[in-house]
Design a protein around this motif. Structure first.
Motif, PDB file in Angstrom:
ATOM      1  N   LEU A   1      10.322   5.837  55.136  1.00 19.41           N
ATOM      2  CA  LEU A   1      11.284   6.276  56.145  1.00 19.41           C
ATOM      3  C   LEU A   1      12.255   7.309  55.586  1.00 19.41           C
ATOM      4  O   LEU A   1      12.656   8.229  56.309  1.00 19.41           O
ATOM      5  CB  LEU A   1      12.036   5.071  56.713  1.00 19.41           C
ATOM      6  N   CYS A   2      12.638   7.180  54.320  1.00 13.81           N
ATOM      7  CA  CYS A   2      13.523   8.182  53.709  1.00 13.81           C
ATOM      8  C   CYS A   2      12.851   9.557  53.702  1.00 13.81           C
ATOM      9  O   CYS A   2      13.514  10.576  53.909  1.00 13.81           O
ATOM     10  CB  CYS A   2      13.888   7.780  52.281  1.00 13.81           C
TER      11      CYS A   2
ATOM     12  N   GLU B   1      16.346   6.770  63.362  1.00 14.77           N
ATOM     13  CA  GLU B   1      16.751   5.467  63.924  1.00 14.77           C
ATOM     14  C   GLU B   1      16.230   4.316  63.073  1.00 14.77           C
ATOM     15  O   GLU B   1      16.976   3.416  62.694  1.00 14.77           O
ATOM     16  CB  GLU B   1      16.213   5.340  65.361  1.00 14.77           C
ATOM     17  N   ASP B   2      14.951   4.340  62.742  1.00 12.84           N
ATOM     18  CA  ASP B   2      14.366   3.263  61.941  1.00 12.84           C
ATOM     19  C   ASP B   2      14.927   3.246  60.528  1.00 12.84           C
ATOM     20  O   ASP B   2      15.199   2.182  59.967  1.00 12.84           O
ATOM     21  CB  ASP B   2      12.840   3.387  61.900  1.00 12.84           C
ATOM     22  N   LEU B   3      15.108   4.430  59.950  1.00 12.63           N
ATOM     23  CA  LEU B   3      15.686   4.518  58.610  1.00 12.63           C
ATOM     24  C   LEU B   3      17.070   3.888  58.567  1.00 12.63           C
ATOM     25  O   LEU B   3      17.380   3.087  57.674  1.00 12.63           O
ATOM     26  CB  LEU B   3      15.769   5.979  58.169  1.00 12.63           C
ATOM     27  N   LEU B   4      17.918   4.209  59.535  1.00 11.14           N
ATOM     28  CA  LEU B   4      19.282   3.683  59.545  1.00 11.14           C
ATOM     29  C   LEU B   4      19.306   2.190  59.859  1.00 11.14           C
ATOM     30  O   LEU B   4      20.110   1.451  59.285  1.00 11.14           O
ATOM     31  CB  LEU B   4      20.149   4.471  60.529  1.00 11.14           C
ATOM     32  N   ARG B   5      18.435   1.728  60.730  1.00 12.36           N
ATOM     33  CA  ARG B   5      18.374   0.290  61.029  1.00 12.36           C
ATOM     34  C   ARG B   5      17.986  -0.498  59.786  1.00 12.36           C
ATOM     35  O   ARG B   5      18.605  -1.520  59.473  1.00 12.36           O
ATOM     36  CB  ARG B   5      17.392   0.027  62.169  1.00 12.36           C
ATOM     37  N   LEU B   6      16.975  -0.033  59.075  1.00 13.53           N
ATOM     38  CA  LEU B   6      16.557  -0.721  57.854  1.00 13.53           C
ATOM     39  C   LEU B   6      17.622  -0.591  56.774  1.00 13.53           C
ATOM     40  O   LEU B   6      17.951  -1.567  56.094  1.00 13.53           O
ATOM     41  CB  LEU B   6      15.217  -0.166  57.361  1.00 13.53           C
TER      42      LEU B   6
ATOM     43  N   GLU C   1      22.484   3.105  50.561  1.00 17.24           N
ATOM     44  CA  GLU C   1      23.017   4.404  50.151  1.00 17.24           C
ATOM     45  C   GLU C   1      21.929   5.472  50.170  1.00 17.24           C
ATOM     46  O   GLU C   1      22.177   6.612  50.561  1.00 17.24           O
ATOM     47  CB  GLU C   1      23.671   4.290  48.784  1.00 17.24           C
ATOM     48  N   ASP C   2      20.715   5.105  49.779  1.00 12.63           N
ATOM     49  CA  ASP C   2      19.601   6.056  49.838  1.00 12.63           C
ATOM     50  C   ASP C   2      19.317   6.470  51.281  1.00 12.63           C
ATOM     51  O   ASP C   2      18.966   7.624  51.545  1.00 12.63           O
ATOM     52  CB  ASP C   2      18.341   5.452  49.216  1.00 12.63           C
ATOM     53  N   ALA C   3      19.459   5.528  52.211  1.00 11.85           N
ATOM     54  CA  ALA C   3      19.271   5.854  53.627  1.00 11.85           C
ATOM     55  C   ALA C   3      20.319   6.866  54.090  1.00 11.85           C
ATOM     56  O   ALA C   3      20.003   7.800  54.839  1.00 11.85           O
ATOM     57  CB  ALA C   3      19.326   4.587  54.479  1.00 11.85           C
ATOM     58  N   LEU C   4      21.554   6.704  53.624  1.00  8.53           N
ATOM     59  CA  LEU C   4      22.599   7.677  53.962  1.00  8.53           C
ATOM     60  C   LEU C   4      22.234   9.060  53.434  1.00  8.53           C
ATOM     61  O   LEU C   4      22.347  10.057  54.154  1.00  8.53           O
ATOM     62  CB  LEU C   4      23.951   7.234  53.388  1.00  8.53           C
ATOM     63  N   HIS C   5      21.806   9.118  52.176  1.00 12.08           N
ATOM     64  CA  HIS C   5      21.401  10.407  51.591  1.00 12.08           C
ATOM     65  C   HIS C   5      20.270  11.033  52.399  1.00 12.08           C
ATOM     66  O   HIS C   5      20.303  12.233  52.704  1.00 12.08           O
ATOM     67  CB  HIS C   5      20.963  10.223  50.137  1.00 12.08           C
ATOM     68  N   ALA C   6      19.252  10.231  52.727  1.00 10.37           N
ATOM     69  CA  ALA C   6      18.106  10.753  53.480  1.00 10.37           C
ATOM     70  C   ALA C   6      18.522  11.239  54.865  1.00 10.37           C
ATOM     71  O   ALA C   6      17.912  12.159  55.417  1.00 10.37           O
ATOM     72  CB  ALA C   6      17.020   9.682  53.600  1.00 10.37           C
ATOM     73  N   ALA C   7      19.577  10.647  55.420  1.00 17.13           N
ATOM     74  CA  ALA C   7      20.089  11.067  56.731  1.00 17.13           C
ATOM     75  C   ALA C   7      20.995  12.288  56.620  1.00 17.13           C
ATOM     76  O   ALA C   7      21.527  12.757  57.627  1.00 17.13           O
ATOM     77  CB  ALA C   7      20.845   9.911  57.391  1.00 17.13           C
ATOM     78  N   GLY C   8      21.187  12.778  55.403  1.00 18.10           N
ATOM     79  CA  GLY C   8      22.019  13.958  55.193  1.00 18.10           C
ATOM     80  C   GLY C   8      23.481  13.666  54.995  1.00 18.10           C
ATOM     81  O   GLY C   8      24.322  14.557  55.067  1.00 18.10           O
TER      82      GLY C   8
END
Length: 178
Positions: free
Chosen positions: A60-61, A67-72, A93-100
């Motif tokens: 997902l990253c 949506e799925d990335l942030l939910r997980l 934190e990795d999800a935040l980075h991947a979301a920009g």
């Protein structure tokens, strides 16, 4: 054997995406169980599949959807905070980075370029909690205030409820009881 077969399978991306959807469902159930008597069982199911969670999170990253990335990422960060598990906190934190959204960016204008999503201020607020826990009051306040600013841009302060809690804990931790 399975990884070797998957590497040459033309439908590998479809299979990985379906796997990620299954893991997000597992995470969603664990999050929903927080208000039910079966919370321990749901959290156990989630943690029993951490290898799957890590693979889906990495997918997902790299590929989304957001949506799925942030939910997980949110479920991982919440459980990481509650169970003092740095590996799960890091996934949030990795999800935040991947979301920009760099959780430690010092420039508040950086968030103006972030794609708005209602889970983003929540995840940023949860990511503030480990900061005050390790004595990084400034980091907790910076992340919390950024979550509040994102919630303001989205028009709903309740999206930053975890940030309010992190700010309160940071203030108490530093002796500011007012």
């Amino acid at each position: 054997f399975a990884r070797e077969r998957l590497a040459t399978d033309p439908s590998a991306d479809v299979l990985r995406a379906r796997h990620a959807v299954w893991v997000v469902g597992l995470a969603t159930d664990a999050a929903a169980a927080r208000s039910r008597p079966d919370e321990p069982a749901a959290v156990h199911r989630f943690t029993a599949h951490l290898a799957d969670v890590r693979r889906a999170h990495a997918w997902l990253c790299a590929h989304g959807p957001l949506e799925d990335l942030l939910r997980l990422g949110l479920v991982c960060a919440e459980l990481g905070y509650q169970q003092a598990r740095g590996d799960l906190v890091r996934m949030g934190e990795d999800a935040l980075h991947a979301a920009g959204c760099d959780p430690d960016a010092a420039d508040p204008a950086a968030d103006e370029r972030v794609a708005l999503h209602p889970l983003l201020p929540r995840l940023l607020g949860v990511a503030a909690a480990p900061c005050w826990q390790r004595g990084d009051i400034e980091g907790a306040e910076r992340r919390s205030r950024r979550a509040l600013a994102l919630a303001d841009r989205l028009g709903d302060q309740l999206l930053a409820r975890e940030a309010f809690e992190a700010l309160t804990n940071a203030a108490q931790f530093s002796g500011d009881l007012t």
